[in-house]
Design an enzyme around this catalytic site. Sequence first.
Site, mmCIF file in Angstrom:
data_model
loop_
_atom_site.group_PDB
_atom_site.id
_atom_site.type_symbol
_atom_site.label_atom_id
_atom_site.label_comp_id
_atom_site.label_asym_id
_atom_site.label_seq_id
_atom_site.Cartn_x
_atom_site.Cartn_y
_atom_site.Cartn_z
ATOM 1 C CE LYS A 162 -3.981 -2.186 0.398
ATOM 2 N NZ LYS A 162 -4.863 -2.246 -0.648
ATOM 3 C CE LYS A 188 -4.529 -9.322 -3.655
ATOM 4 N NZ LYS A 188 -4.658 -8.529 -4.741
ATOM 5 C CG ASP A 190 -4.861 -3.949 -4.690
ATOM 6 O OD1 ASP A 190 -5.774 -4.854 -5.085
ATOM 7 O OD2 ASP A 190 -4.750 -3.355 -3.584
ATOM 8 C CD GLU A 191 -7.950 -3.350 -7.052
ATOM 9 O OE1 GLU A 191 -8.573 -2.075 -6.826
ATOM 10 O OE2 GLU A 191 -7.393 -3.881 -6.476
ATOM 11 C CG HIS A 280 -8.266 -8.611 -7.219
ATOM 12 N ND1 HIS A 280 -9.534 -8.024 -7.212
ATOM 13 C CD2 HIS A 280 -7.614 -8.182 -6.230
ATOM 14 C CE1 HIS A 280 -9.634 -6.921 -6.368
ATOM 15 N NE2 HIS A 280 -8.333 -7.358 -5.587
ATOM 16 C CE LYS A 321 -11.079 -2.485 1.581
ATOM 17 N NZ LYS A 321 -9.981 -1.633 1.139
#
Length: 426
Positions: A162, A188, A190-191, A280, A321
């Site tokens: 992140k 991983k 991210d998308e 994903h 979330k």
Amino acid sequence: MVGITYEDFLDLGYDPADSDLVCEFYVEPATDQTAESAASWVASESSNGTWAELQVAGSVTDLSATACGITEMTVPGREDRDAYRVAIAYPDALFEPGNMPQVLSCIAGNILGMKAVDRIRLLDCDWPERLATSFPGPQFGTSVRQDVFDAGDRPITATVPKPKVGLSTEQHAQIGYEAWTGGLDLLKDDENLTDQAFNPFEDRLTETLAQRDRAQDETGDPKSYLLNVTASGREMLERVDLAAEHGCEYVMVDVVTAGWAAVQQVRERCATHGLAIHAHRAMHAGFDRLPDHGVSMRVLAQVARLCGVDQIHTGTANLGKLANEDTVGINAWLYADRYGLRDVLPMASGGLHPGLVPELVARCGTNIGVQAGGGVHGHPDGTHAGAKALRAAVDAAAAGRDIETAAAETPELATALEQWGTETPR
């Protein structure tokens, strides 16, 4: 001979054949429709019917879907609407074996926009053996926990660097090293990280794997990397080849945005290299978020399993979330025997942190993956400490130990609990 009419698609006494694909829909009929007429329209439009009465010589009813069940139901927040669970049986001859786009064009195509229904949602499918086994299913499934990581009885663990985009290649690889040496199994992408100028695909592949190898040497534990190969069809297959060439055990695909035909191509190419596929589900909520319209995550997960993914995100059992999901029910379908096809490893992700792990494991069991992004990198002492905290929480939950006891032994976990407690982020 006069062709078939809408009434020909309704038979509430019909007992589906073993070869039929039986789909269940949530249906709210339009104001000018009854439950029976709306169900007939759905069966007609998703098989061989049309809006006009046809003048067709010969019989075409052997390709007709049949609305064979109608049950009243309600969805929270829409109790004032007439709503029904409708079962539609589709004959096997309607489908091209091994062609998932064609199957979905039938059962989740034009019917989602029909005027005859105000709302319609594909809830579930009962896949017949001949159709289901025309797809390859996963190569590895839940066996990756042992075959790749020797994880024993615990969930495998993962994190995403992140911010999800904006990190340089060097920063991305360094975060991977810190997470791996902190005890996590997987890094991983991210998308939305693929091949951008700030972090080019091939540079990221080689530099991240170099840090993976370094972490493996230092810890003595196997580590792996979920490399996002999502792209146009030919480019995606070339990226799969590169991943295999450089020693990846996995590739990651954004299965919904890439499309199921592309997923089927990736599965075929991965079989030649012995690579697992991490799915994903970016964009899934465009289909499944509304409880009264679209396609359920349960069905999307079924499709992913048939097409051959080994891992897929299925939610956090309402702990993270993301909006409410039937994570436990979806996971059960992914584990269950389906004509000998391999199972799929569910990945829990989306707003997780160490304090949520005990309840997550209580709800979902240990045969899962646990992925945290902000819940690792947001640790007050950084990524390495965040990884140690997550791993300590997972180990404690898998062993049935109280997390507070584990925190007394792992300062990084104690700090994470002070930071986030056991609260669910919004």
